[in-house]
Design an enzyme around this catalytic site. Sequence first.
Site, PDB file in Angstrom:
ATOM      1  N   TYR A 114      48.291  -9.895 -19.437  1.00 38.70           N
ATOM      2  CA  TYR A 114      47.369 -11.018 -19.651  1.00 38.70           C
ATOM      3  C   TYR A 114      47.837 -12.248 -18.872  1.00 38.70           C
ATOM      4  O   TYR A 114      47.047 -12.920 -18.195  1.00 38.70           O
ATOM      5  CB  TYR A 114      47.301 -11.314 -21.158  1.00 38.70           C
TER       6      TYR A 114
ATOM      7  N   SER B  47      43.567 -19.544 -18.922  1.00 38.98           N
ATOM      8  CA  SER B  47      44.192 -19.625 -20.251  1.00 38.98           C
ATOM      9  C   SER B  47      45.432 -20.489 -20.105  1.00 38.98           C
ATOM     10  O   SER B  47      45.942 -20.674 -18.986  1.00 38.98           O
ATOM     11  CB  SER B  47      44.595 -18.220 -20.714  1.00 38.98           C
TER      12      SER B  47
HETATM   13  N1  LIG Z   1      40.358 -17.244 -27.752  1.00 44.22           N
HETATM   14  C1  LIG Z   1      41.406 -17.800 -27.131  1.00 44.22           C
HETATM   15  O1  LIG Z   1      42.368 -18.273 -27.742  1.00 44.22           O
HETATM   16  C2  LIG Z   1      41.444 -17.861 -25.638  1.00 44.22           C
HETATM   17  C3  LIG Z   1      42.377 -18.704 -25.036  1.00 44.22           C
HETATM   18  C4  LIG Z   1      42.414 -18.775 -23.652  1.00 44.22           C
HETATM   19  C5  LIG Z   1      41.552 -18.027 -22.898  1.00 44.22           C
HETATM   20  N2  LIG Z   1      40.655 -17.199 -23.517  1.00 44.22           N
HETATM   21  C6  LIG Z   1      39.763 -16.436 -22.673  1.00 44.22           C
HETATM   22  O2  LIG Z   1      38.426 -16.780 -22.980  1.00 44.22           O
HETATM   23  C7  LIG Z   1      37.565 -15.703 -22.668  1.00 44.22           C
HETATM   24  C8  LIG Z   1      36.670 -15.425 -23.857  1.00 44.22           C
HETATM   25  O3  LIG Z   1      37.494 -15.050 -24.931  1.00 44.22           O
HETATM   26  P1  LIG Z   1      37.051 -15.182 -26.455  1.00 44.22           P
HETATM   27  O4  LIG Z   1      38.237 -15.622 -27.184  1.00 44.22           O
HETATM   28  O5  LIG Z   1      35.781 -15.920 -26.564  1.00 44.22           O
HETATM   29  O6  LIG Z   1      36.883 -13.625 -26.796  1.00 44.22           O
HETATM   30  P2  LIG Z   1      35.693 -12.766 -27.437  1.00 44.22           P
HETATM   31  O7  LIG Z   1      36.285 -11.419 -27.636  1.00 44.22           O
HETATM   32  O8  LIG Z   1      35.109 -13.486 -28.598  1.00 44.22           O
HETATM   33  O9  LIG Z   1      34.602 -12.710 -26.267  1.00 44.22           O
HETATM   34  C9  LIG Z   1      34.815 -11.996 -25.087  1.00 44.22           C
HETATM   35  C10 LIG Z   1      33.470 -11.466 -24.588  1.00 44.22           C
HETATM   36  O10 LIG Z   1      33.686 -10.823 -23.315  1.00 44.22           O
HETATM   37  C11 LIG Z   1      32.915  -9.633 -23.303  1.00 44.22           C
HETATM   38  N3  LIG Z   1      33.467  -8.681 -22.346  1.00 44.22           N
HETATM   39  C12 LIG Z   1      34.607  -7.951 -22.454  1.00 44.22           C
HETATM   40  N4  LIG Z   1      34.742  -7.153 -21.385  1.00 44.22           N
HETATM   41  C13 LIG Z   1      33.675  -7.377 -20.571  1.00 44.22           C
HETATM   42  C14 LIG Z   1      33.247  -6.858 -19.330  1.00 44.22           C
HETATM   43  N5  LIG Z   1      33.956  -5.908 -18.672  1.00 44.22           N
HETATM   44  N6  LIG Z   1      32.109  -7.334 -18.775  1.00 44.22           N
HETATM   45  C15 LIG Z   1      31.365  -8.278 -19.413  1.00 44.22           C
HETATM   46  N7  LIG Z   1      31.713  -8.797 -20.619  1.00 44.22           N
HETATM   47  C16 LIG Z   1      32.860  -8.351 -21.187  1.00 44.22           C
HETATM   48  C17 LIG Z   1      32.998  -9.126 -24.740  1.00 44.22           C
HETATM   49  O11 LIG Z   1      31.971  -8.165 -25.025  1.00 44.22           O
HETATM   50  C18 LIG Z   1      32.858 -10.421 -25.528  1.00 44.22           C
HETATM   51  O12 LIG Z   1      31.508 -10.718 -25.798  1.00 44.22           O
HETATM   52  C19 LIG Z   1      38.482 -14.547 -22.253  1.00 44.22           C
HETATM   53  O13 LIG Z   1      38.554 -14.487 -20.836  1.00 44.22           O
HETATM   54  C20 LIG Z   1      39.813 -14.947 -22.831  1.00 44.22           C
HETATM   55  O14 LIG Z   1      40.893 -14.363 -22.142  1.00 44.22           O
HETATM   56  C21 LIG Z   1      40.573 -17.114 -24.853  1.00 44.22           C
END
Ligand SMILES: NC(=O)c1ccc[n+]([C@@H]2O[C@H](COP(=O)([O-])OP(=O)(O)OC[C@H]3O[C@@H](n4cnc5c(N)ncnc54)[C@H](O)[C@@H]3O)[C@@H](O)[C@H]2O)c1
Length: 254
Positions: free
Chosen positions: A153, A140
């Site tokens: 985080y 991130s």
């Molecule tokens: N959305 C953002 O702005 C952003 C920015 C930087 C990084 N991220 C990172 O990107 C990744 C995806 O985030 P997103 O925004 O798509 O979120 P999201 O909530 O849409 O998707 C996350 C997915 O991870 C799954 N998950 C959660 N815990 C789990 C586990 N223990 N085992 C397997 N699957 C699990 C959830 O069921 C969900 O389907 C995360 O690691 C998040 O930290 C997101």
Amino acid sequence: MGILGGKAVMITGAASGIGEATAKEAAAEGARLMLCDVDAEKGAAVAAAIGAAAIYRDCDVTDEAAVQAAVGATVDELGAIDGAFNCAGILGVVGPIGELPLDGWKQLIDVDLNGVFLCTKHQVNAMAAQGSGSILNMASAAGLIGWPGASGYVAAKHGVVGLTKAAALEYAAAGVRVNSICPSYTLTPMVEKDLFEDTLGNDEELIAAARANHPIGRFAQPPEIAAAAVWLLSDKASFVTGIAMPVDGGYTAP
Ligand SMILES: NC(=O)c1ccc[n+]([C@@H]2O[C@H](COP(=O)([O-])OP(=O)(O)OC[C@H]3O[C@@H](n4cnc5c(N)ncnc54)[C@H](O)[C@@H]3O)[C@@H](O)[C@H]2O)c1
């Protein structure tokens, strides 16, 4: 034939958001996919929307036996594991560090950091045995800079950047590339529900301030992160290893 033509790729967190968008982009670029998540209903729906190129499998990334089995199933059912995107994650506990409960901190580290460790551990062994592979770990912008109110985080994501660099150095000679990707605010359920709605109460001023921190002037859409992820997984990035790649509209440039 796309840039992932013929490649077998495992994606965690594939049921939603960036993982889902990357699954769809990877399939469009020719990959065969093992999609993993803890949300079986949404995960199966993503696989069904992709079609015959995708299999869904339950896998909690905090459970080492489940992770090892998912890596094994990728090799057994797709014939190899050429790429892996460890994208599963949670926003988790928020608030000033002086008020953070230990159990919330531990849960966040378990999913966002230990989960990436377990996936990398088992994927790198399978890929080293093949003599090739590309692992991409989800970090991130919070893996590069601090965010007040999100120390757990931030700690987990800085940890992902660090373990990725060490693993890249350990396995470069074995033919395995290991990189991390560092998006800023991307419009997924994690941001729109967990952050904007549940944490910020949909406060327009706070959301506008977050948007203003992006020199490009807007938040990202999931396919914009997916495009970079697919490139890093592909042989187009054959000389790239050990990086933490910002995909953030200039957020971390100042
Ligand atoms: N959305 C953002 O702005 C952003 C920015 C930087 C990084 N991220 C990172 O990107 C990744 C995806 O985030 P997103 O925004 O798509 O979120 P999201 O909530 O849409 O998707 C996350 C997915 O991870 C799954 N998950 C959660 N815990 C789990 C586990 N223990 N085992 C397997 N699957 C699990 C959830 O069921 C969900 O389907 C995360 O690691 C998040 O930290 C997101």
